[in-house]
Design an enzyme around this catalytic site. Structure first.
Site, mmCIF file in Angstrom:
data_model
loop_
_atom_site.group_PDB
_atom_site.id
_atom_site.type_symbol
_atom_site.label_atom_id
_atom_site.label_comp_id
_atom_site.label_asym_id
_atom_site.label_seq_id
_atom_site.Cartn_x
_atom_site.Cartn_y
_atom_site.Cartn_z
ATOM 1 C CE LYS A 246 -1.515 1.663 4.116
ATOM 2 N NZ LYS A 246 -0.519 2.284 4.993
ATOM 3 C CG HIS B 94 -3.941 -1.400 8.265
ATOM 4 N ND1 HIS B 94 -3.395 -2.219 7.316
ATOM 5 C CD2 HIS B 94 -3.026 -0.421 8.473
ATOM 6 C CE1 HIS B 94 -2.194 -1.764 6.973
ATOM 7 N NE2 HIS B 94 -1.953 -0.665 7.656
#
Ligand code: BG6
Length: 485
Positions: free
Chosen positions: A141, A233
Site C-alpha cells: 500500500k 487495515h
C-alpha cells in the site's frame, strides 16, 4: 515442480526492506522454512557490490534480532543474497536481473518502492520476459489515493500480470491475532450462533497509536488517517468480523466473503457525514510521558487540514448485520498503543436480579500491544466475600481471560511480514487483498472524503495524548454507546 525459486526485492535499500523484509526472510531461513535453493536478490538505484549489500543487510537483520545472529544461518542466508543496481526505468536494470535469474522459473518480485514506479517495473519485467511462467509480484500500500488512482495502478499491473499473480499486502492480515480471529470464529461452535444482529448490539474496532507521523509528514499529509489506515487495515478487520463463514480457506472462498461485506457497507454521505464521521488533528500535548508537538509542528510540517484521527459509524446492510453499528476509530498520538475489536452483546431481555445492574457480555479481541481475548461475564459474588451484602445475589462483572502471550510463552512472535512472505512463497493468496476488495474499500472511503470536501468539514483539534476530539464521543453516544478504553 519448483525450480530454483528466486525472491527479488525492488527498493532493497529502503526502510521497509531493511526493517521488515530482509529480517523476515532471515528468520524464516533460521526456522528452516525457506526453500534450500532460494536466491534472494536486492534491486535498488545505488551501485553496490554484493559484499557491501550483504554487509548492509547483516546490519539491518542484527538491528531487528533480539539475539545474536547464528553464524551458520547467517552464512547460509548471506550466500543467497545478490544485488542488482540500476534505475527502475532503464532496460539495463532488467538485463542484470535476467542474468541473475537465469534458470529460475519461480520468481517473486516484491515492489517495495513508491507506487509511482510500479508501472515502470512491471513493464521492465515484462520486456525482459520475467513476468511469464510462475512469476508473481507483491505490492505494498498505498494502492492509490482514491478509487480512480487505484484503478490506474491495478490496470498497469494487470497489463503484465494476471490477478492470480498479484499479491497485495495488508500487513494486518499477517498479524497472528488477526488470523486468530478467523480461528476464533470458525474453529469454535460457541460464537457463530450468536454472531448477528439478534445477539450483538454493536462492534467497536480501534487502532490507536501513540506515535505521531515520525518523519513521514510528506507521505502522511497527502493521505491522512482515513486513507492510511481505514481503507485497508480497519476495513480488513471489519471484514473478518462480519463475513459469512467461507467454505474453506481457499483464497477465493475467503476473499469472496470479504468483498460481499465491503459491498454491503452503507455509503456515508449527505447528512450522515455529520452524524456518522469525525475527523481530528492533534495539537500539542503529552504522549508516553513526554511533551509531543502538534501535527503541523512535526518535522516537515506546515499548515494542513489532513486528519490524524478518524472515527466512523458504519452500517452493513445485509441480513446478518442490519441495524448493528460498527464503530471504527484510529488515530496518531492517542494515549495508548492499543488495537482491539470489541463485540458488545445485547443485554439480557429481562433481569430477575432486582437491584443488580447487569452488564451485557462483551468479547474483546486485543491485537496490540499484547494478544489477548477476554469475555466479560456476570458472576455472583460469593456470599462470604468481604464487603458482600446480605442479599443472596450480589452480581459482579468478571472477565474470562486468554492471554496468547502466556499460552505460548517461550515462543518468539513472528513479525507479520514473515507469515505473508511465507504465504507468497507458497503461492497462497488467502491473506492478500484481491483487486475487487481494494476497489470496494476505496469506493466506500471516497464517498466519505468527498462528503468532507463538499461540506467543508475540517478536522477538529485534539490534544496529543487523548482519544481524539470530543465529537468522537458524541458519535457513539448518539446511539447510547460509549467507546471502551
Ligand atoms: C501502516 C501505516 O500501514 O500501519 C502507518 O502507514 C501505521 O501510519 C502502521 O503507523 C501501523 O501498523 P502497526 O503494525 O504498527 O499497527
Amino acid at each position: 515442480m519448483r525450480s530454483n525459486p528466486a525472491f527479488v526485492i525492488f527498493g532493497a535499500t529502503g526502510d521497509l526492506a531493511r526493517r521488515m523484509l530482509f529480517p523476515s526472510l532471515y528468520f524464516l531461513d533460521a526456522d528452516g522454512l525457506l526453500p534450500a535453493d532460494l536466491k534472494i536478490i536486492g534491486a535498488a538505484r545505488s551501485a553496490l557490490r554484493d559484499s557491501d549489500f550483504r554487509a548492509e543487510i547483516e546490519t539491518a537483520v542484527k538491528a531487528r534480532s533480539q539475539e545474536p545472529l547464528d553464524t551458520e544461518v547467517w552464512k547460509r542466508f548471506a550466500s543467497r543474497l545478490r544485488y542488482c543496481g540500476g534505475d527502475a526505468g532503464r532496460p539495463e536494470t532488467y538485463g542484470c536481473l535476467a542474468s541473475l535469474l537465469e534458470g529460475s522459473q519461480e520468481r517473486i518480485f516484491y515492489l517495495s518502492t513508491s507506487p509511482a514506479l510500479y508501472g515502470a517495473i512491471v513493464r521492465g519485467l515484462a520486456a525482459a520476459k520475467l513476468s511469464e511462467g510462475e512469476s508473481r509480484i507483491i505490492v505494498e500500500k498505498p494502492i492509490g489515493r482514491d478509487r480512480a488512482s487505484c484503478d490506474m495502478i491495478n490496470d498497469e499491473l494487470s497489463q503484465h500480470f494476471a490477478e492470480k499473480q498479484i499479491f497485495r499486502i495488508d500487513h494486518y492480515l499477517g498479524k497472528e491475532a488477526v488470523q486468530n480471529l478467523i480461528a476464533l470464529r470458525f474453529a469454535n461452535t460457541l460464537f457463530e450462533p450468536l454472531w448477528d444482529k439478534v445477539s450483538i448490539d454493536h462492534v467497536q474496532i480501534t487502532v490507536g497509536e501513540t506515535v505521531g507521523v515520525e518523519g513521514r509528514w510528506a507521505y502522511y499529509d497527502e493521505y491522512g488517517a482515513t486513507r492510511d489506515m481505514v481503507q485497508n487495515h480497519l476495513l480488513q478487520l471489519l471484514c473478518l468480523v462480519a463475513m459469512e463463514p467461507p467454505a474453506d480457506l481457499d483464497p477465493e472462498s475467503v476473499r469472496n466473503e470479504k468483498v460481499k461485506v465491503l459491498r454491503s457497507l452503507r455509503p456515508i454521505g449527505g447528512a450522515d457525514i455529520a452524524r456518522c464521521t469525525v475527523r481530528g488533528q492533534y495539537r500539542r500535548g503529552v504522549t508516553d510521558g513526554a511533551a509531543a508537538p502538534g501535527y503541523t509542528e512535526e518535522t516537515g510540517g506546515a499548515a494542513s487540514d489532513t486528519e490524524t484521527f478518524v472515527a466512523l459509524c458504519a452500517q452493513i446492510d445485509n441480513w446478518r448485520w442490519a441495524g448493528v453499528p460498527f464503530y471504527l476509530r484510529t488515530g496518531k498520538r492517542m494515549p495508548a498503543r492499543s488495537s482491539e475489536i470489541v463485540i458488545q452483546f445485547r443485554a439480557v431481555p429481562h433481569s430477575i436480579f432486582g437491584e443488580n445492574d447487569l452488564m451485557a457480555n462483551r468479547l474483546t479481541i486485543r491485537l496490540q500491544p499484547e494478544e489477548e481475548i477476554s469475555l466479560l461475564l456476570m458472576n455472583k459474588t460469593p456470599t462470604l466475600a468481604q464487603g458482600a451484602s446480605r442479599h443472596g445475589f450480589d452480581l459482579k462483572p468478571l472477565s474470562l481471560n486468554l492471554s496468547l502471550d502466556d499460552a505460548f510463552a517461550k515462543q518468539r512472535r513472528r513479525i507479520a511480514y514473515e507469515r505473508l512472505l511465507l504465504e507468497a512463497l507458497q503461492n497462497n493468496s488467502t491473506l492478500f487483498v484481491r483487486r475487487d476488495e481494494s476497489e470496494a474499500a476505496w469506493t466506500w472511503v471516497d464517498a466519505i472524503i468527498d462528503g468532507w470536501t463538499k461540506q467543508g468539514v475540517a478536522p477538529a483539534p485534539y490534544p496529543a495524548g487523548t482519544w481524539g476530539p470530543s465529537s468522537a464521543f458524541s458519535l457513539t453516544l448518539r446511539n447510547g454507546h460509549t467507546w471502551f478504553e
